[in-house]
Enzyme design. Sequence first.
Site, PDB file in Angstrom:
ATOM      1  N   ASP A 131     -41.791  16.188 -32.222  1.00 43.77           N
ATOM      2  CA  ASP A 131     -41.155  17.989 -32.679  1.00 43.77           C
ATOM      3  C   ASP A 131     -42.386  18.588 -33.209  1.00 43.77           C
ATOM      4  OD1 ASP A 131     -39.145  19.611 -32.247  1.00 43.77           O
ATOM      5  OD2 ASP A 131     -38.550  19.422 -34.180  1.00 43.77           O
ATOM      6  N   HIS A 138     -40.417  31.217 -37.980  1.00 43.48           N
ATOM      7  CA  HIS A 138     -39.554  30.063 -38.710  1.00 43.48           C
ATOM      8  C   HIS A 138     -40.681  29.663 -39.936  1.00 43.48           C
ATOM      9  CE1 HIS A 138     -37.145  26.535 -39.417  1.00 43.48           C
ATOM     10  NE2 HIS A 138     -38.362  25.745 -39.065  1.00 43.48           N
ATOM     11  N   GLU A 203     -30.809  23.247 -35.696  1.00 47.09           N
ATOM     12  CA  GLU A 203     -32.258  23.816 -35.216  1.00 47.09           C
ATOM     13  C   GLU A 203     -32.089  24.380 -33.596  1.00 47.09           C
ATOM     14  OE1 GLU A 203     -35.389  21.607 -36.552  1.00 47.09           O
ATOM     15  OE2 GLU A 203     -35.250  22.242 -38.722  1.00 47.09           O
ATOM     16  N   GLU A 205     -34.084  24.908 -30.510  1.00 47.31           N
ATOM     17  CA  GLU A 205     -35.072  24.314 -29.964  1.00 47.31           C
ATOM     18  C   GLU A 205     -35.105  24.331 -28.300  1.00 47.31           C
ATOM     19  OE1 GLU A 205     -37.372  21.210 -31.776  1.00 47.31           O
ATOM     20  OE2 GLU A 205     -36.217  21.536 -33.666  1.00 47.31           O
ATOM     21  N   ASP A 237     -32.116  20.113 -32.816  1.00 48.03           N
ATOM     22  CA  ASP A 237     -32.514  19.093 -33.898  1.00 48.03           C
ATOM     23  C   ASP A 237     -31.816  19.207 -35.099  1.00 48.03           C
ATOM     24  OD1 ASP A 237     -34.418  17.331 -34.959  1.00 48.03           O
ATOM     25  OD2 ASP A 237     -35.749  18.887 -35.601  1.00 48.03           O
ATOM     26  N   LYS A 257     -33.988  13.894 -40.207  1.00 49.19           N
ATOM     27  CA  LYS A 257     -33.869  14.496 -38.766  1.00 49.19           C
ATOM     28  C   LYS A 257     -33.569  13.276 -37.885  1.00 49.19           C
ATOM     29  CE  LYS A 257     -36.494  18.382 -39.418  1.00 49.19           C
ATOM     30  NZ  LYS A 257     -36.264  19.357 -38.774  1.00 49.19           N
TER      31      LYS A 257
HETATM   32 MN    MN Z   1     -37.094  20.578 -35.420  1.00 42.76          MN
END
Ligand code: MN
Length: 432
Positions: A131, A138, A203, A205, A237, A257
């Site tokens: 990632d 961000h 998140e 993405e 995520d 995560k």
């Molecule tokens: Mn991420």
Amino acid sequence: VRWPVDQTHAPDLRSWVESANDSTTDFPIQNLPFCVFKSGENDRPRVGTGIGAQILDLDGCRRAGLLDEPALSADSLGPVMALPPDARSALRLRLSEILSREVWRAAAEPLLIPAAQVMLCLPVDIGDYTDFYASIFHATNVGRLFRPDNPLLPNYKYVPIGYHGRASSVVASGTHVRRPWGQRKDPNAETPGFAPSRSLDYELEVGFFIGRGNRLGEVIPVREAQEHIFGLCLLNDWSARDIQAWEYQPLGPFLAKSFASSVSPWVVTMEALAPYRVPAFQRAEGDPSPLPYLTSDDENAAGGIDLTLEVYLCSKLMHESGIEPMRVSRGNLRSLYWTIGQMVAHHTSNGCNLRTGDLLGTGTISGPDRTECGCLLEIALRVPEPLRLPSGETRTFLEDGDEVVMRGCCRKNGFVTIGFGECRGVVLPAAV
Ligand code: MN
């Protein structure tokens, strides 16, 4: 090879599958995304292509003699992802012909299955997941939390920042996500405790899958990097901010995560995205140019993709009251500071081998505006009041029963709009 715009993108092309000609479908005949699906829990997974509200069974097409690509017989997209560029283009052209010309209709129509009647699986057995952190908006918003005067660290404009994520916990859209337990330390407490996360976040993405990989010790030059990408999906995520805040120094994200990352089941190919290519992000006056190993004329001219992304939130109460999900963020892939080609080139620049089916994530995609925050942490940082839902509830972070839905689409004058389907996930209460 830049994937060319060709007859498969023609805006007047129509399919004999009627739902594919509906102006609101994500999957007109110009898209042709791949998926892996099962008709039932015990069914063998099969490779398919989305067309309107239907899926065309591609192994069925192969057995019926409509397609002669052996890679389509696998129970994952891996062998299709590994095809050389010529074979990929030929397969797309053939699918476009089968689904547009009446002459193939009688043979192919029995191989259509309504998408609503199948289970959509992970598209490929993901070997590795990396990632990145490619949105400067961000990075700046989050950096301001720790360093108000100097939010961006000095390396940001030179090196694409990333970390090695966990492939085993990547799940397909629709899989419920359990609130994780973890170590957290309240700012005022002397010592940490072990408890369910109180600040669970999404998140927004984009994920991209590696097509052909590289051998260990060899690099993928930036000018060839886009050829090694098979296609894109939506990626959530999920992140536990309280666990992250306590564990991240000095080595970066870990258990905050790795409990789950959700991907949309449809892979929109680089070929399908050809009309929506745009120049790489225009760096601000005074920003350094990327180092030569991250620069090419092609990448500057067309390394970006104009892909609009949205996040919707639906609480349990909203769901029970029949209230539509509320849009909480918007973004666009073209606002990333680094292109996906630069990320591939950087990842392999030390000789690290990427393999077919590896998943790379862009990092949270945010824009300069307050409506373009790609996660709740940023909304909390940038918007003074807590998020107010149409049910009257408020949110700082996700509550149990909340559903997060991500969508994406590419629009361009003179072309048909194509979409990415959905990436969904409901938050389950922590285990007891
Ligand atoms: Mn991420």
